[in-house]
Every structure is written in C-alpha cells, then in structure tokens.
Design an enzyme around this catalytic site. Structure first.
Site, PDB file in Angstrom:
ATOM      1  N   GLY A  89      23.671 -16.017 -24.421  1.00 14.51           N
ATOM      2  CA  GLY A  89      24.547 -15.483 -23.392  1.00 14.51           C
ATOM      3  C   GLY A  89      25.181 -16.593 -22.578  1.00 14.51           C
ATOM      4  O   GLY A  89      25.475 -17.660 -23.095  1.00 14.51           O
ATOM      5  N   LEU A  90      25.382 -16.332 -21.279  1.00 19.64           N
ATOM      6  CA  LEU A  90      26.044 -17.270 -20.368  1.00 19.64           C
ATOM      7  C   LEU A  90      27.424 -17.669 -20.893  1.00 19.64           C
ATOM      8  O   LEU A  90      27.816 -18.830 -20.861  1.00 19.64           O
ATOM      9  CB  LEU A  90      25.176 -18.518 -20.150  1.00 19.64           C
ATOM     10  CG  LEU A  90      23.794 -18.268 -19.514  1.00 19.64           C
ATOM     11  CD1 LEU A  90      23.010 -19.569 -19.449  1.00 19.64           C
ATOM     12  CD2 LEU A  90      23.930 -17.646 -18.137  1.00 19.64           C
ATOM     13  N   CYS A  91      28.148 -16.675 -21.406  1.00 23.07           N
ATOM     14  CA  CYS A  91      29.472 -16.947 -21.996  1.00 23.07           C
ATOM     15  C   CYS A  91      30.484 -15.885 -21.583  1.00 23.07           C
ATOM     16  O   CYS A  91      31.371 -15.527 -22.365  1.00 23.07           O
ATOM     17  CB  CYS A  91      29.360 -17.012 -23.517  1.00 23.07           C
ATOM     18  SG  CYS A  91      28.556 -15.570 -24.254  1.00 23.07           S
ATOM     19  N   GLY A  92      30.332 -15.385 -20.369  1.00 22.43           N
ATOM     20  CA  GLY A  92      31.303 -14.408 -19.892  1.00 22.43           C
ATOM     21  C   GLY A  92      31.250 -13.114 -20.688  1.00 22.43           C
ATOM     22  O   GLY A  92      30.182 -12.622 -21.051  1.00 22.43           O
TER      23      GLY A  92
END
Length: 288
Positions: A89-92
């Site tokens: 994750g951590l990708c908008g």
C-alpha cells in the site's frame, strides 16, 4: 491543553514521520525509472504481437479450425476477471482504482445474469475483493517474494488461466491493470484477452503463411496471452511506484505543514506560560 513536553514529543514524532515519507519518496523515484523503462520497452513488442496476430486472425476468419482462444467457446455466460494489483500500500488510490473498475465490471455482469469468477494477482486487490466476492475468487497469486518481475512470472499466470479455459471453467477473460501515463496519472484499464479481440482496422496487405494460419495461431495465441499479461504487470509496477512517489510527496508536504502548525502552537503556549510565570513573580514581589 497538552503540556509542553507532550507537544515536543508530538513535533518530534511528526518530524520522524516526515523523514520516513521523504525516504520512501526517494526510493520510489529511483525504482520508478527502471520500472518505467521496462514498461515502455514492453509496449512496442506487445503492440506488434497484437498487430501480427490480428493480421493472421483476419486471414483465418471463419475457418472451422480457428483456435478457441480466438474463436471463443461460442458462449458468453461465464466471465473470468484477471485482476492485477500491487502487493503493498502507501500508494494513494492505485490499488483501489483497479479494484473499483473490476468490481463495477463484475456487478454489471452479475446484473445481466452472468457468472463471474475472479483470478487475483497481488495481495492488495485480493484483500479488497474478497470482502464482496469471496466465493467467486478461484485463485490468488502473491508476488511479494519476486524482487524483479520477469516474463516467467507472466508465463506462470498465463498457464494457470489457459488450464482453466481448456477445462471449460469460463468463456471470456478480461484483464485489469493500471496503465502508466506519468507520475500523477495512472489509468485503470480493462482488456479482454480471451477470446482475443481482433482490430478490424489493420493493414489491408495480404500475406501467404507457412504453415497454415490456424497452426500459427495455435502457437502464437498462448504466447500472446503471456505477453499481454507481462505488459500489464510491468505497467502496474511503474504505476505503483509513480503513485507511491506522488503519495509520499503529498505526505511529506502535509507533515511539514503539520510541523509548522504544531511549532506555532508550542511557541504560543510556551510564551503564555513564561508570561504567566513572570506575572506570578512580579505579583509575589509586590506583595512583599
């Protein structure tokens, strides 16, 4: 109101978070260059493969010996959705955008009375889709252990899809992935790969083939399936790092703004506390 000590801890924590997001942004930027180069290098080959197969398929149109990957099963009842997302994750909105497109496609098919099956590539898509379509998920491939995507990964997925198609488990297969445009633009894409959709606007040039068209297609179509999946994986990889770079840049900026506000509150609170202490000292001196 929080104490000055709590405020200092909060500011220090936000600064630590800012350092992490900045580091992640720089890592994503360095990996993006390689991922973008790989995705762009795969496009001409995949496009040419489609063009060649389209030309051969046009010549073989109507042939009773046309492969099932081109002609289809003659039915349109069972649909397989091959959904490719990221492992992290951590990708908008990168993962959720692909999942949303696949979910809307699945719901539209179900509303038409079709049967839907899901083949998930990537942990994040699987985790989101199983909340609504747990029973429809027939397979999940996790690529977290893969350090660098290779054609062998796409071949493995293609073999599994082909095995299910040859077993008569579905009639139509649609591939879902994110096409890389730029760091701030990744486009969720749906592409039907079984049966192959042939563009009728190809070259009018006629060729003679040796061996016959049907035999060539029997060999090329499985290869093309793997090539299209490989392109999707590379496009996804570049899109992931582009989205992560953009998301971490926004997070770093937001953390900087939060630090500015927290520092302002801290300074005002500290000033008020100093003023209060001075007043107490002066009041005590006057009382004496």
């Amino acid at each position: 109101m929080a104490s000055l000590k709590d405020m200092r801890v909060r500011i220090a924590s936000t600064k630590a978070t800012q350092k992490i997001t900045k580091a992640m942004q720089m890592v994503a930027a360095s990996k993006l260059r390689r991922a973008q180069t790989a995705a762009e290098a795969a496009r001409p080959y995949a496009s040419k493969m489609e063009s060649v197969i389209g030309n051969i398929a046009a010549a073989a149109a109507g042939s009773p010996g046309a492969p099932a990957l081109l002609a289809g099963t003659g039915k349109d009842q069972v649909h397989m959705l091959l959904v490719c997302t990221g492992e992290r994750g951590l990708c908008g909105a990168f993962n959720s955008a692909i999942v949303r497109l696949a979910r809307e496609h699945a719901q539209a098919l179900i509303a038409q009375g079709k049967e839907v099956k899901l083949f998930c590539v990537g942990r994040k898509g699987y985790e989101q889709l199983r909340r609504l379509f747990d029973r429809q998920i027939v397979e999940h491939i996790d690529l977290r252990s893969v350090r660098q995507l290779g054609f062998v990964n796409a071949e493995d997925i293609a073999r599994k899809v082909l095995a299910r198609f040859e077993a008569g488990e579905f009639d139509v297969c649609t591939l879902f992935y994110s096409q890389f445009k730029s760091v701030i633009a990744q486009v969720p894409t749906a592409q039907q790969i079984i049966p192959l959709v042939v563009d009728g606007g190809g070259s009018a040039t006629s060729y003679e083939y040796e061996p016959e068209e049907d035999e060539i297609l029997t060999r090329l179509l499985p290869r093309n399936l793997a090539v299209q999946i490989f392109r999707a994986l590379l496009e996804n990889n570049a899109s992931f790092y582009g989205a992560q770079m953009s998301a971490m840049d926004n997070a770093t900026r937001n953390a900087g703004e939060m630090i500015r506000k927290q520092t302002l509150v801290y300074n005002r609170t500290r000033q008020a506390q100093i003023t209060k202490e001075l007043i107490e000292i002066i009041s005590g001196a006057e009382a004496v």
